[in-house]
Design an enzyme around this catalytic site. Structure first.
Site, short mmCIF file in Angstrom:
data_model
loop_
_atom_site.label_atom_id
_atom_site.label_comp_id
_atom_site.label_asym_id
_atom_site.label_seq_id
_atom_site.Cartn_x
_atom_site.Cartn_y
_atom_site.Cartn_z
CD GLU A 38 -2.96 -0.78 -0.19
OE1 GLU A 38 -3.01 0.36 -0.68
OE2 GLU A 38 -3.57 -1.74 -0.68
CE1 TYR A 121 -6.97 3.05 -0.67
CE2 TYR A 121 -4.59 3.14 -0.29
CZ TYR A 121 -5.70 2.53 -0.85
OH TYR A 121 -5.54 1.38 -1.57
CG ASP A 139 -7.99 3.50 -5.00
OD1 ASP A 139 -9.19 3.45 -5.37
OD2 ASP A 139 -7.10 2.85 -5.56
#
Ligand code: SF4
Length: 291
Positions: A38, A121, A139
């Site tokens: 990520e 996020y 996202d």
């Protein structure tokens, strides 16, 4: 506007059949492997992330392995992924995971959010993808898919609005594992089919439900969207200077940096910003190194 809940089944079925085979999505991927992915994927596409992610995980299979090395090792291993402050933040996150969580990536959104470099996020994505918890994961790909299918516009607002978050929350399946699959499926649709320019509507599993398509693809009429220009920018200059340090085994003299970027004023500004960010340290008056 279509009935949003109708999107769920066709999207989950499509994802089951068409999802890319990515190593951080394997059931065997550790929460640390997901967290690293990520960080890397935030501003860099999958093909560029894959080799660096694999090397990273093989060298540092746990947060403790990374935390045991200096931050400069992370910056060096980051290579040409871009936005290298992410490497420093990932190193800082690994250090905090060791110091505060016994070396285990925490599983709750709040504990993840408290880690250095982890925003809304990333906290939601790791809680969802690594621990199968129920979170709104927004996202750019998910936002674009929801804007088109539900709101009937080509692109979402520049930053996440309250209405958008409420809409995404309302769409979220009730149980954690299904919510996690829904999140990754909408993300995948946006990354591979409902792309920013030239969406492949003929291959889309929710084409019959898409409000933007049904409206005849009205043109985007919001504020200008961010451009992707890179040549000549400070970002390119910083990348060049950092590459000189990364490719060298020890401190380098200022003249080597001068050779990497001709415009002296911009070079000086970018070197100062790299020093300020902690990506570069000054060893002596005229020599510089990674931290
Ligand atoms: S029909 Fe086209 S625009 Fe609508 S969600 Fe599918 S790919 Fe995107």
């Amino acid at each position: 506007m279509s009935a949003p809940s109708a999107l769920l089944e066709p999207l989950l079925t499509w994802y089951d059949e068409h999802a890319r085979d990515l190593p951080w999505r394997e059931p065997s991927a550790s929460p640390w492997a997901v967290l690293v992915s990520e960080f890397m994927l935030q501003q860099t596409p999958v093909p560029r992330v894959l080799p660096v992610w694999e090397q990273w995980l093989s060298r540092w299979p746990t947060p403790a392995d990374l935390a045991a090395e200096p931050a400069g090792a992370a910056v060096r291993a980051w290579g040409r992924l871009g936005y290298p402050r992410r490497a420093l933040r990932l190193h800082a996150a690994a250090t905090a995971i060791v110091a505060e969580h016994g070396g285990e990536v925490p599983s709750t959104y709040d504990a993840l959010l408290a880690l250095p470099g982890v925003g809304d996020y990333t906290a939601a994505a790791v809680a969802s993808f690594a621990y199968r918890r129920r979170h709104v994961v927004l996202d750019t790909n998910v936002r674009r898919v929801l804007a088109r299918t539900v709101a009937g516009v080509e692109f979402p607002a520049r930053s996440v609005t309250r209405a958008e978050r409420d809409l995404a929350a309302g769409l979220l399946p009730a149980d954690g594992p299904t919510a996690a699959t829904w999140a990754v499926a909408t993300m995948e649709l946006g990354a591979t089919v409902c792309v920013a320019a030239g969406p492949r509507c003929l291959d889309c599993p929710v084409a019959d439900l898409c409000a933007w398509r049904e409206a005849g693809y009205p043109a985007y009429d919001g504020p200008p969207r961010r451009g992707q220009t890179y040549d000549g920018t400070d970002r390119q200059c910083r990348g060049r200077l950092l590459a000189v340090l990364r490719d060298s085994h020890g401190p380098v003299h200022r003249t080597r940096l001068d050779e990497a970027w001709a415009a002296s004023e911009q070079r000086a500004r970018c070197l100062a910003s790299l020093l300020h960010d902690g990506l570069v340290v000054q060893v002596s008056e005229d020599t510089f190194a990674l931290p």
